[in-house]
Design an enzyme around this catalytic site. Structure first.
Site, PDB file in Angstrom:
ATOM      1  N   GLU A  40      81.674  57.192  -4.173  1.00 14.69           N
ATOM      2  CA  GLU A  40      82.110  55.901  -4.071  1.00 14.69           C
ATOM      3  C   GLU A  40      81.043  54.670  -4.045  1.00 14.69           C
ATOM      4  O   GLU A  40      81.278  53.649  -4.522  1.00 14.69           O
ATOM      5  CB  GLU A  40      83.027  55.849  -2.943  1.00 14.69           C
ATOM      6  CG  GLU A  40      84.300  56.519  -3.056  1.00 14.69           C
ATOM      7  CD  GLU A  40      85.340  56.742  -1.917  1.00 14.69           C
ATOM      8  OE1 GLU A  40      84.995  56.044  -1.047  1.00 14.69           O
ATOM      9  OE2 GLU A  40      85.902  57.892  -1.640  1.00 14.69           O
ATOM     10  N   HIS A  83      83.475  62.937   0.544  1.00 15.79           N
ATOM     11  CA  HIS A  83      84.325  62.970  -0.780  1.00 15.79           C
ATOM     12  C   HIS A  83      84.255  61.993  -1.769  1.00 15.79           C
ATOM     13  O   HIS A  83      83.584  61.003  -1.389  1.00 15.79           O
ATOM     14  CB  HIS A  83      85.749  63.186  -0.151  1.00 15.79           C
ATOM     15  CG  HIS A  83      86.346  61.694   0.331  1.00 15.79           C
ATOM     16  ND1 HIS A  83      86.046  61.485   1.640  1.00 15.79           N
ATOM     17  CD2 HIS A  83      86.969  60.718  -0.544  1.00 15.79           C
ATOM     18  CE1 HIS A  83      86.506  60.272   1.635  1.00 15.79           C
ATOM     19  NE2 HIS A  83      86.882  59.563   0.803  1.00 15.79           N
ATOM     20  N   GLU A  94      85.485  56.263   6.746  1.00 12.70           N
ATOM     21  CA  GLU A  94      84.768  57.696   7.472  1.00 12.70           C
ATOM     22  C   GLU A  94      83.602  57.495   7.813  1.00 12.70           C
ATOM     23  O   GLU A  94      82.844  58.266   8.679  1.00 12.70           O
ATOM     24  CB  GLU A  94      84.913  58.676   6.108  1.00 12.70           C
ATOM     25  CG  GLU A  94      86.112  59.068   5.950  1.00 12.70           C
ATOM     26  CD  GLU A  94      87.019  58.490   4.891  1.00 12.70           C
ATOM     27  OE1 GLU A  94      88.137  58.755   4.460  1.00 12.70           O
ATOM     28  OE2 GLU A  94      86.666  57.016   4.489  1.00 12.70           O
TER      29      GLU A  94
END
Length: 276
Positions: free
Chosen positions: A135, A117, A10
């Site tokens: 993350e 996310h 991403e």
């Protein structure tokens, strides 16, 4: 010197939409080619500065089968497929000297941030000792638990800021400026690769080492899950309990950070189970 390069998708230059990151989407072939090219830029930078370095590349997006093996720099070794211990950091152990996070994105709830996310859409938030972590934070702390610093990150400006808040001395490469969840002002992919190659060389050649992010145990973990049935599944794990109103949040006290990290990976897998 041993370097692990963990590559997500991403945060790659030019990528702004799920159609570019999912195997069943029409733009995925271009997305994985761009991901592979940025991985190669980081590999080249490490080897420019440290020609004798041992480089491992962990495919860290989705299925962990995105990087095109035949197009990856042959001087590196690829960690591919799942399930696997340490998830996005597969290939990490105490013998590794540095970790690089390439193509990473900001945590769930951050914004403006491209495709933000945390692990999956099932996870709304993760807090470690009360501090929200995505993350970037989760993986940086896991590396730090093994005494290994994260020395570089590339992604959008929000992702770069997220790492700098945790590891101020790390090198960051903002390849795009986030305008929202699905929009950005992005560098040309070739320019991004050139900057990433230079930054990777800088990150492994610096005379003063970057300190690892170390969290001492016990560690209090809280995870907000998207729907209540995921909480019900999480309650099957020994030591996990409901907290708050009990509908979406579970909590666990881990003896050390590694145990907390493994639980997050397990909760993500449990969340993929649909009720009968």
């Amino acid at each position: 010197m041993k370097v692990l390069i963990s590559v997500d998708m991403e945060g790659i230059a030019g990528i702004v939409h799920p159609s570019e990151t999912g195997p069943d989407r029409h733009d995925y072939a271009r997305g994985r080619a761009a991901m592979t090219a940025e991985a190669n830029a980081a590999i080249a930078g490490v080897l420019d500065a440290r020609p004798d370095a041992e480089v491992r590349v962990a495919d860290a997006h989705g299925t962990f089968r995105n990087l095109v093996p035949e197009d990856l720099d042959r001087r590196a070794r690829l960690v591919r497929g799942r399930p696997r211990a340490l998830g996005m950091l597969a290939g990490l152990d105490g013998s590794v000297d540095a970790v690089m996070l390439v193509g990473y994105h900001a945590r769930a709830g951050a914004g403006p941030a491209v495709l933000a996310h945390t692990m999956s859409d099932a996870v709304l938030d993760v807090r470690v000792d009360g501090r929200p972590m995505g993350e970037i934070g989760l993986n940086t702390a896991m590396a730090g638990h093994l005494g290994v610093p994260v020395v570089l990150l590339s992604g959008d400006d929000a992702a770069c800021a997220e790492l700098r808040a945790l590891v101020p001395d790390a090198v960051t490469v903002p390849v795009k400026e986030a305008l929202g969840q699905g929009a950005a002002v992005t560098l040309h992919p070739q320019e991004a690769r050139e900057l990433l190659r230079e930054a990777a060389a800088q990150a492994v050649a610096r005379p003063v080492p970057v300190p690892p992010l170390t969290l001492t145990g016990p560690v209090r973990l809280e995870v907000d899950l998207a729907v209540p049935y995921m909480v019900d599944l999480a309650m099957l794990v020994p030591g996990v309990g409901r907290t708050g109103d009990g509908g979406r949040t579970v909590a666990f006290t881990a003896v050390d950070y590694a145990e907390a990290y493994r639980l997050v990976l397990l909760l993500v897998q449990l969340s993929s189970i649909k009720p009968a």
